[in-house]
Design an enzyme around this catalytic site. Structure first.
Site, PDB file in Angstrom:
ATOM      1  N   HIS A   1      -2.424  -3.225  -6.119  1.00  0.00           N
ATOM      2  CA  HIS A   1      -2.892  -2.784  -4.806  1.00  0.00           C
ATOM      3  C   HIS A   1      -4.386  -3.061  -4.652  1.00  0.00           C
ATOM      4  CE1 HIS A   1      -3.579   0.646  -1.727  1.00  0.00           C
ATOM      5  NE2 HIS A   1      -3.429  -0.518  -1.141  1.00  0.00           N
TER       6      HIS A   1
ATOM      7  N   ASN B   1      -4.453   6.227  -1.298  1.00  0.00           N
ATOM      8  CA  ASN B   1      -4.004   6.499   0.070  1.00  0.00           C
ATOM      9  C   ASN B   1      -3.360   7.874   0.190  1.00  0.00           C
ATOM     10  OD1 ASN B   1      -5.044   4.269   1.286  1.00  0.00           O
ATOM     11  ND2 ASN B   1      -3.193   3.034   1.069  1.00  0.00           N
TER      12      ASN B   1
ATOM     13  N   SER C   1       0.827  -1.207   0.000  1.00  0.00           N
ATOM     14  CA  SER C   1       0.000   0.000   0.000  1.00  0.00           C
ATOM     15  C   SER C   1       0.859   1.254   0.000  1.00  0.00           C
ATOM     16  CB  SER C   1      -0.873   0.089   1.247  1.00  0.00           C
ATOM     17  OG  SER C   1      -1.424  -1.126   1.587  1.00  0.00           O
TER      18      SER C   1
ATOM     19  N   GLU D   1      -5.648  -0.855  -7.822  1.00  0.00           N
ATOM     20  CA  GLU D   1      -4.643   0.074  -8.347  1.00  0.00           C
ATOM     21  C   GLU D   1      -3.525  -0.767  -8.967  1.00  0.00           C
ATOM     22  OE1 GLU D   1      -4.634   4.220  -5.814  1.00  0.00           O
ATOM     23  OE2 GLU D   1      -3.620   2.528  -4.906  1.00  0.00           O
TER      24      GLU D   1
END
Ligand code: 3HC
Length: 648
Positions: A426, A476, A405, A438
């Site tokens: 991801h 994120n 991540s 992702e």
């Protein structure tokens, strides 16, 4: 060639719509249908008409790409009533999907036949609109109102067997649909025809039903307008005559078609369809994916393994020791058992899913694996050790993926032989549920590997978004900015509960602080501590103060809020007020709209930076990340779409 053609089989005419890719009801198709009615009504040799579609599906609905322009005649409600009131009965023969306007056309036909794997429905609310060609008005005259309300307000299509049960279709056809429909038509002509739906009475529905249903739909809709407006159309359809109900439905349709919510949902509709086919990869062949392996059987690893099994791939699950393998398999068992409990999977299917997972501690088991996804602890050295072993045992053309991540995938891949087959994938937790993926190539990742990442997303039914390498990738990174802005508001004196309430009001299921309490404050804290230990200047956040005081979220009985034992309802906390007191200025209260503007604006500005740096390829990708990974309300279109007129 014309998009609507007519063939004759004795006294039965077969009208075929051929308007790839999905036979949407463009102006040419609508005109073609009206012309077909008038030609066939005037043909004394024709007794009935079968309507079929060429290609992969029946009519998938109105042509959504025409919705930005004024409606052009002939309008769909008129087309449907022309078919319904034609002198010769029309019979819809459905394969693939009959959706929206497509199903409305079918409802205008005297009979509706479908293949067993076909589905029918009115998904208009998912596009921010209501059915616009009599869908609500005819459906209540055809099937049980409660079932109709459910179908129309959720927009979920149903498969043919369920449609038959509900009375939405007349027969399921096995074998050659066209031939069976012609035979059905001949047979039907020997009996009295059913009345057109427009001439049938509407059911009488008690007012209490509508009042109750309105409350339930409003609660579920969380600010989305179309479901409630669709419900109003259904109610009107039972409380007034056919013509007045049609007028009401059409007016609602035209109003919503021009609305901001509909524009947002169309934007998402087309963004989702563009996502699996990024421009740079056209013509690049993905590698075959016949099997897969996951390293690490924790929550994330087990979720990824479940997603791979759901897509039918045999999976090897690698863990450090036998006990960890057992735990991993138990995690998978729990996931499939949960699906059985929710009615999504049969017991037998769950067993088969589990049987397709082989647990092992031996990397040698991966010698012939096409794709390996690493999902171990988020620690560079641990991950590197995994890839060192994979580099030794896997085929040189096996795709090797990391599910990091925050770590830099390039650092993870260092020293790997054939770095071209390495990629970041991801996933979002729970990985078998969340639709976002992702896809993070390194500068070395070759095109075939990248294409395989996108092919995997298609197999798993995920929404893939290509992301460049930076801390937190797209999602994120924006989350961090969002949380920082939320903390900044609290620092200025806005109540924690006011921030959460504003974001719920905006359409999120939870506000930023409630969400942190649920997920735990410690993960982000540890990450910041790691950065500090590495010598980076990371200022102390309000969340850090709480974690240092032992407040890690619901799991420790408190985080941003207090929680009573066994109760997930957040209670504003005096301890938090005391702990954060020195960092909070007394400030003017902001209203909910201003709070949401600040937070969404911050997300969008981070998105702009992400675009400028080339981390995301297009704004629509950022919107997809937020909608499918972070609960951004779909009907707002994502942070980039919803702020498009305010960003410079
Ligand atoms: N209008 C315009 N284009 C459409 C479309 C529509 N209704 N439905 C699909 N398309 C396009 C897609 O954008 C895509 O285009 P692209 O190849 O250029 O990207 C192409 O058709 C194929 O679509 P999918 O990738 O989604 O194909 P699938 O085979 O996976 O799915 C489907 C087929 C189930 C029909 C799916 O496309 C779908 O659900 N479509 C939308 C159906 C819908 O919402 N209909 C209601 C429209 S509103 C309406 O009818 C109003 C009426 O009441 C007046």
């Amino acid at each position: 060639m014309s998009v609507v053609t007519i063939a004759r089989e004795g006294n039965i005419a077969v009208v075929t719509i051929d308007n790839p890719p999905v036979n949407a009801l463009s102006q040419a198709v609508r005109q073609g249908l009206v012309d077909a009615v008038s030609e066939l009504d005037g043909d004394p040799d024709v007794s009935a008409v079968v309507l079929v579609c060429a290609g992969r599906t029946f009519i998938a609905g109105a042509d959504v790409s025409e919705f930005d322009k004024p409606p052009q005649p002939p309008h769909l409600p008129d087309v449907v009533s022309t078919i319904e009131l034609a002198a010769k009965p029309w019979i819809a023969a459905i394969h693939g999907s009959a959706l929206g306007g497509g199903f409305e056309v079918a409802l205008g036909c005297r009979f509706c036949l479908a293949t067993a794997d076909a589905s029918v429905g009115l998904p208009e609310v998912t596009l921010g609109i209501v059915p616009g060609a009599g869908g609500t008005v005819r459906m209540v005259r055809l099937a049980d109102v409660e079932a109709v309300v459910d179908l129309v307000t959720t927009g979920k299509p149903v498969r043919a067997p369920r449609a038959l049960e509900l009375g939405l279709i007349d027969r399921i056809i096995e074998g050659d649909l066209r031939a069976a429909a012609i035979a059905f038509a001949r047979d039907a002509l020997s009996r009295p025809l059913p009345q057109p739906l427009s001439l049938r009475p509407a059911p009488t529905v008690p007012v209490a039903f509508w009042v109750e249903t309105e409350a339930a739909v409003a609660k579920r809709a969380r600010g989305e307008v179309a479901p409630l407006r669709a419900l109003a159309c259904l109610r009107r359809a039972t409380e007034t005559d056919f013509a007045a109900a049609m007028q009401f439905e059409r007016a609602t349709f035209l109003e919503l078609r021009a609305s901001e919510q509909a524009a947002a949902l169309r934007h998402v509709f087309f963004a989702e369809r563009a996502a699996p086919r990024p421009a740079g990869l056209s013509g690049v062949q993905a590698l075959p994916l016949r099997n897969a392996a996951v390293i690490g059987g924790g929550t994330m690893g087990a979720g990824i393994a479940a997603a791979l099994r759901d897509a039918g791939l045999p999976v090897i699950l690698i863990e450090r020791d036998d006990a960890a393998v057992e735990r991993g398999i138990a995690n998978l068992r729990d996931i499939f058992a949960g699906a059985v409990k929710r009615g999504r999977l049969s017991e037998a299917a769950a067993e088969a899913r589990l049987a397709g997972v082989t647990g092992s501690t031996d990397y040698a088991a991966l010698a012939d694996t096409d794709l390996v996804i690493e999902a171990v602890f988020e620690e560079l050295l641990v991950k590197r050790q995994v890839f060192e072993q994979l580099g030794r045992v896997c085929r040189p053309d096996a795709v090797l993926a990391t599910n990091t991540s925050y770590l830099d995938p390039q650092a993870i891949a260092e020293g790997l032989p054939n770095p071209g087959r390495f990629i970041g994938l991801h996933f979002f937790s729970p990985a078998n549920v969340m639709r976002l993926l992702e896809i993070v190539p390194t500068p070395q990742t070759d095109d075939a590997t990248l294409a395989t990442g996108f092919a995997l997303a298609r197999m798993l039914g995920k929404v893939p978004v290509r992301a460049g390498i930076c801390e937190g990738f797209i999602g994120n990174r924006i989350l961090k900015r969002y949380r920082a802005e939320a903390e900044a508001l609290v620092g200025q004196g806005v109540a924690i509960a006011a921030v959460d309430a504003a974001m719920r009001g905006y359409g999120f299921a939870m506000g930023p602080f409630e969400a942190q309490d649920l997920g735990g404050l410690d993960i982000a804290f540890l990450q910041r501590e790691g950065a500090r230990a590495a010598g980076r200047d990371v200022p102390e956040t309000l969340g850090d103060i709480l974690v240092r005081a032992g407040r890690k979220g619901q799991k420790t009985g408190g985080g941003w809020y207090d929680y009573k034992p066994g109760d997930r309802r957040p209670v504003p906390s005096d301890e938090v007020t005391r702990l954060l007191g020195a960092r909070i200025e007394p400030g003017a209260a902001l209203d909910a709209e201003a709070i949401a503007d600040r937070l969404v604006g911050a997300m969008a500005r981070e998105g702009e930076a992400i675009l400028a740096e080339g981390i995301a390829e297009k704004a629509a990708d950022i919107d997809l990340v937020e909608i499918h990974g972070y609960g951004f309300p779909r009907w707002r279109g994502g942070p980039m779409f919803s702020t498009r007129s305010t960003l410079t």
